[in-house]
Design a protein around this motif. Structure first.
Motif, PDB file in Angstrom:
ATOM      1  N   HIS A  63       0.835  -1.210   0.000  1.00 17.12           N
ATOM      2  CA  HIS A  63       0.000   0.000   0.000  1.00 17.12           C
ATOM      3  C   HIS A  63       0.863   1.250   0.000  1.00 17.12           C
ATOM      4  CE1 HIS A  63      -3.216   2.792   0.981  1.00 17.12           C
ATOM      5  NE2 HIS A  63      -2.470   3.237   1.981  1.00 17.12           N
ATOM      6  N   GLU A  64       1.902   1.253   0.832  1.00 12.62           N
ATOM      7  CA  GLU A  64       2.752   2.430   0.940  1.00 12.62           C
ATOM      8  C   GLU A  64       3.534   2.697  -0.340  1.00 12.62           C
ATOM      9  OE1 GLU A  64       3.271   4.743   3.750  1.00 12.62           O
ATOM     10  OE2 GLU A  64       1.262   3.893   3.810  1.00 12.62           O
ATOM     11  N   LEU A  65       3.875   1.653  -1.079  1.00 13.22           N
ATOM     12  CA  LEU A  65       4.567   1.827  -2.353  1.00 13.22           C
ATOM     13  C   LEU A  65       3.608   2.304  -3.436  1.00 13.22           C
ATOM     14  CD1 LEU A  65       6.857  -1.345  -2.452  1.00 13.22           C
ATOM     15  CD2 LEU A  65       7.614   1.024  -2.225  1.00 13.22           C
ATOM     16  N   ARG A  66       2.406   1.743  -3.421  1.00 15.96           N
ATOM     17  CA  ARG A  66       1.450   2.031  -4.484  1.00 15.96           C
ATOM     18  C   ARG A  66       1.043   3.500  -4.500  1.00 15.96           C
ATOM     19  NH1 ARG A  66      -2.226  -1.171  -2.897  1.00 15.96           N
ATOM     20  NH2 ARG A  66      -1.321  -3.008  -3.890  1.00 15.96           N
ATOM     21  N   THR A  67       0.818   4.089  -3.323  1.00 14.14           N
ATOM     22  CA  THR A  67       0.315   5.464  -3.264  1.00 14.14           C
ATOM     23  C   THR A  67       1.289   6.478  -3.858  1.00 14.14           C
ATOM     24  OG1 THR A  67      -1.008   4.892  -1.315  1.00 14.14           O
ATOM     25  CG2 THR A  67      -0.602   7.227  -1.729  1.00 14.14           C
ATOM     26  N   PRO A  68       2.562   6.526  -3.410  1.00 12.37           N
ATOM     27  CA  PRO A  68       3.475   7.499  -4.032  1.00 12.37           C
ATOM     28  C   PRO A  68       3.807   7.180  -5.477  1.00 12.37           C
ATOM     29  CG  PRO A  68       4.638   6.125  -2.435  1.00 12.37           C
ATOM     30  CD  PRO A  68       3.192   5.825  -2.284  1.00 12.37           C
ATOM     31  N   LEU A  69       3.885   5.900  -5.821  1.00 14.82           N
ATOM     32  CA  LEU A  69       4.166   5.553  -7.212  1.00 14.82           C
ATOM     33  C   LEU A  69       3.059   6.039  -8.137  1.00 14.82           C
ATOM     34  CD1 LEU A  69       5.671   1.954  -6.918  1.00 14.82           C
ATOM     35  CD2 LEU A  69       6.846   4.030  -7.672  1.00 14.82           C
ATOM     36  N   ALA A  70       1.811   5.915  -7.690  1.00 15.41           N
ATOM     37  CA  ALA A  70       0.684   6.390  -8.501  1.00 15.41           C
ATOM     38  C   ALA A  70       0.767   7.906  -8.687  1.00 15.41           C
ATOM     39  CB  ALA A  70      -0.634   6.004  -7.833  1.00 15.41           C
ATOM     40  N   ILE A  97       5.458  17.969  -5.905  1.00 14.58           N
ATOM     41  CA  ILE A  97       4.734  16.768  -5.461  1.00 14.58           C
ATOM     42  C   ILE A  97       5.528  15.515  -5.803  1.00 14.58           C
ATOM     43  CG2 ILE A  97       2.658  15.374  -5.840  1.00 14.58           C
ATOM     44  CD1 ILE A  97       1.145  18.021  -6.268  1.00 14.58           C
ATOM     45  N   ILE A  98       6.104  15.472  -6.996  1.00 12.08           N
ATOM     46  CA  ILE A  98       6.926  14.320  -7.391  1.00 12.08           C
ATOM     47  C   ILE A  98       8.109  14.163  -6.437  1.00 12.08           C
ATOM     48  CG2 ILE A  98       8.474  13.440  -9.185  1.00 12.08           C
ATOM     49  CD1 ILE A  98       6.567  14.725 -11.251  1.00 12.08           C
ATOM     50  N   LEU A  99       8.743  15.293  -6.077  1.00 13.62           N
ATOM     51  CA  LEU A  99       9.879  15.256  -5.147  1.00 13.62           C
ATOM     52  C   LEU A  99       9.446  14.724  -3.787  1.00 13.62           C
ATOM     53  CD1 LEU A  99      12.781  15.921  -4.292  1.00 13.62           C
ATOM     54  CD2 LEU A  99      12.005  18.264  -3.815  1.00 13.62           C
ATOM     55  N   GLU A 100       8.328  15.220  -3.263  1.00 15.95           N
ATOM     56  CA  GLU A 100       7.866  14.792  -1.943  1.00 15.95           C
ATOM     57  C   GLU A 100       7.506  13.313  -1.934  1.00 15.95           C
ATOM     58  OE1 GLU A 100       4.653  17.410  -1.130  1.00 15.95           O
ATOM     59  OE2 GLU A 100       5.946  19.131  -0.666  1.00 15.95           O
ATOM     60  N   THR A 102       8.757  11.035  -3.926  1.00 15.33           N
ATOM     61  CA  THR A 102      10.019  10.295  -4.056  1.00 15.33           C
ATOM     62  C   THR A 102      10.711  10.193  -2.701  1.00 15.33           C
ATOM     63  OG1 THR A 102      10.274  11.077  -6.333  1.00 15.33           O
ATOM     64  CG2 THR A 102      12.239  10.208  -5.247  1.00 15.33           C
ATOM     65  N   GLU A 103      10.700  11.290  -1.934  1.00 13.17           N
ATOM     66  CA  GLU A 103      11.281  11.264  -0.590  1.00 13.17           C
ATOM     67  C   GLU A 103      10.522  10.296   0.315  1.00 13.17           C
ATOM     68  OE1 GLU A 103      11.095  15.358   0.440  1.00 13.17           O
ATOM     69  OE2 GLU A 103      13.045  15.835  -0.448  1.00 13.17           O
ATOM     70  N   ARG A 104       9.210  10.221   0.137  1.00 11.28           N
ATOM     71  CA  ARG A 104       8.410   9.274   0.924  1.00 11.28           C
ATOM     72  C   ARG A 104       8.825   7.840   0.611  1.00 11.28           C
ATOM     73  NH1 ARG A 104       1.785   9.045   0.517  1.00 11.28           N
ATOM     74  NH2 ARG A 104       1.460   7.130   1.707  1.00 11.28           N
ATOM     75  N   LEU A 105       9.034   7.536  -0.664  1.00  8.49           N
ATOM     76  CA  LEU A 105       9.508   6.199  -1.034  1.00  8.49           C
ATOM     77  C   LEU A 105      10.888   5.924  -0.442  1.00  8.49           C
ATOM     78  CD1 LEU A 105       8.532   5.829  -4.810  1.00  8.49           C
ATOM     79  CD2 LEU A 105       7.677   4.468  -2.904  1.00  8.49           C
ATOM     80  N   THR A 106      11.754   6.922  -0.487  1.00 10.13           N
ATOM     81  CA  THR A 106      13.106   6.757   0.045  1.00 10.13           C
ATOM     82  C   THR A 106      13.067   6.443   1.530  1.00 10.13           C
ATOM     83  OG1 THR A 106      13.981   8.290  -1.613  1.00 10.13           O
ATOM     84  CG2 THR A 106      15.350   7.873   0.334  1.00 10.13           C
ATOM     85  N   GLY A 228      -7.810   0.760  13.160  1.00 12.70           N
ATOM     86  CA  GLY A 228      -9.022   1.563  13.113  1.00 12.70           C
ATOM     87  C   GLY A 228      -8.808   3.049  13.216  1.00 12.70           C
ATOM     88  N   HIS A 229      -7.548   3.492  13.357  1.00 11.53           N
ATOM     89  CA  HIS A 229      -7.297   4.927  13.489  1.00 11.53           C
ATOM     90  C   HIS A 229      -7.358   5.564  12.107  1.00 11.53           C
ATOM     91  CE1 HIS A 229      -5.520   8.739  14.647  1.00 11.53           C
ATOM     92  NE2 HIS A 229      -5.549   8.367  15.909  1.00 11.53           N
ATOM     93  N   ILE A 230      -8.051   6.672  11.996  1.00  7.89           N
ATOM     94  CA  ILE A 230      -8.270   7.281  10.686  1.00  7.89           C
ATOM     95  C   ILE A 230      -6.966   7.759  10.054  1.00  7.89           C
ATOM     96  CG2 ILE A 230     -10.632   8.010  11.188  1.00  7.89           C
ATOM     97  CD1 ILE A 230      -9.560  10.810  11.742  1.00  7.89           C
ATOM     98  N   ARG A 231      -5.960   8.045  10.872  1.00  2.63           N
ATOM     99  CA  ARG A 231      -4.687   8.494  10.319  1.00  2.63           C
ATOM    100  C   ARG A 231      -3.621   7.401  10.364  1.00  2.63           C
ATOM    101  NH1 ARG A 231      -6.490  13.302  12.812  1.00  2.63           N
ATOM    102  NH2 ARG A 231      -6.508  15.097  11.418  1.00  2.63           N
ATOM    103  N   SER A 232      -4.026   6.195  10.736  1.00  2.00           N
ATOM    104  CA  SER A 232      -3.048   5.118  10.855  1.00  2.00           C
ATOM    105  C   SER A 232      -2.623   4.657   9.472  1.00  2.00           C
ATOM    106  CB  SER A 232      -3.650   3.941  11.635  1.00  2.00           C
ATOM    107  OG  SER A 232      -2.688   2.923  11.790  1.00  2.00           O
ATOM    108  N   SER A 233      -1.379   4.906   9.142  1.00  6.41           N
ATOM    109  CA  SER A 233      -0.842   4.473   7.862  1.00  6.41           C
ATOM    110  C   SER A 233       0.616   4.118   8.078  1.00  6.41           C
ATOM    111  CB  SER A 233      -0.986   5.581   6.808  1.00  6.41           C
ATOM    112  OG  SER A 233      -0.279   6.733   7.192  1.00  6.41           O
ATOM    113  N   GLY A 234       1.306   3.824   7.005  1.00 10.73           N
ATOM    114  CA  GLY A 234       2.682   3.413   7.143  1.00 10.73           C
ATOM    115  C   GLY A 234       2.782   1.914   7.376  1.00 10.73           C
ATOM    116  N   ALA A 235       4.014   1.441   7.424  1.00 12.82           N
ATOM    117  CA  ALA A 235       4.243   0.006   7.556  1.00 12.82           C
ATOM    118  C   ALA A 235       4.423  -0.431   8.994  1.00 12.82           C
ATOM    119  CB  ALA A 235       5.480  -0.386   6.729  1.00 12.82           C
ATOM    120  N   GLY A 236       4.280   0.478   9.948  1.00 16.07           N
ATOM    121  CA  GLY A 236       4.434   0.109  11.348  1.00 16.07           C
ATOM    122  C   GLY A 236       5.869  -0.167  11.734  1.00 16.07           C
TER     123      GLY A 236
END
Length: 283
Positions: A63-70, A97-100, A102-106, A228-236
């Motif tokens: 999920h985390e890869l798919r979002t920035p790649l899209a 936006i592309i830079l940000e 890319t940094e998220r993927l990094t 269940g947290h509305i802002r819970s994202s990331g790979a933990g």
């Protein structure tokens, strides 16, 4: 007919649930006929939890890869479109936006590599005397946070810390990323430090909803996310890496019991001069 075999299942007693593997082994007699049976019970809860954690990791990372790649693909395609002549402001916005993203993927890839090194015992620290304010300045510059005011409160006589600055930057970055993610925009984040018992004690405090009591014991577990947290994202992975890096420096990290909001506290060693005392003049 008597048979040997293995079965797996859940064993529940009250609130306790364990994963069990039960193996049946026949005991042969003199004539070869079975005269008894041995049942071997094995607690495989840890094994199953690891399997579930791996599945959760794959799901979260996908999920985390798919979002920035899209986003990267979408904005790159937009910029390359020949039927639209974007003005310089729009082009700059798309490139930002592309830079940000890319940094998220990094950051995600670096977190995975860091976790791998920690678990393999292959983490090598490049320790040196370093002023804490310099580490925080680099973190603030890299994060470019506009949604939350960040207050840094350091005593003027704070000695340099004996750390690998790149690793401690990751600790601050992950803690700040968590604070930003779990708190409403506009709420302040405070970073402070004191000296106690010869170590630097750092506090990162936000004014969000805090960590629910039932999740406090597990927040430093790898792959764990508050469900269940509305802002819970990331790979933990962020807090698990924080714990690993702080402990690699001989410190410890914990979540304060007091509220409101969440306060993460961790310790770092101070730099000792050649005489074994804390050096207050460096940095």
């Amino acid at each position: 007919e008597a048979r040997e075999g293995t079965i797996e299942g859940l064993w529940k007693v009250g609130d306790l649930t364990r994963d069990l593997r039960i193996q049946s082994i026949l005991i042969p007699g003199m004539g070869g006929e079975p005269i008894g049976r041995i049942l071997v019970f094995q607690d495989i809860t840890s094994e199953r939890e690891l399997d579930r954690a791996k599945s959760a990791l794959l799901s979260a990372v996908s999920h985390e890869l798919r979002t920035p790649l899209a986003a990267i693909k979408g904005y790159t395609t937009t910029l390359l479109a020949e039927d639209v002549d974007w003005d310089p402001a729009a082009r700059r916005e798309f490139l930002q936006i592309i830079l940000e993203e890319t940094e998220r993927l990094t950051r995600l890839v670096n977190n995975l590599l860091d976790l791998s090194r920690l678990e393999a015992g292959a983490l090598v620290l490049q320790r040196q005397p370093y002023p804490l304010e310099a580490i925080l300045a680099r973190v603030q510059r890299d994060l470019r946070v506009d949604s939350h005011p960040i207050s840094i409160q350091l005593p003027p006589d704070l000695p340099p810390v004996d750390v690998d600055p790149a690793r401690i930057e990751v600790v601050f970055r992950n803690l700040l990323d968590n604070a930003i993610r779990y708190t409403p925009p506009g709420t302040p984040i405070t970073i402070s430090a004191t000296i106690a018992d010869g170590v630097v004690v750092v506090r990162v405090h936000d004014e969000g909803p805090g960590i629910p009591p039932e999740h406090r014991e597990r927040i430093f577990d790898r792959f764990y996310r508050i469900p269940g947290h509305i802002r819970s994202s990331g790979a933990g992975l962020g807090l698990a890496i924080c714990k690993g890096f702080v402990e690699a420096h001989g410190g410890r990290i914990w979540l304060a019991e007091d509220g409101p909001g969440a306060t993460f506290i961790f310790t770092l060693p101070t730099w000792k001069d050649e005489d074994g005392g804390a050096d207050f003049d460096r940095g």
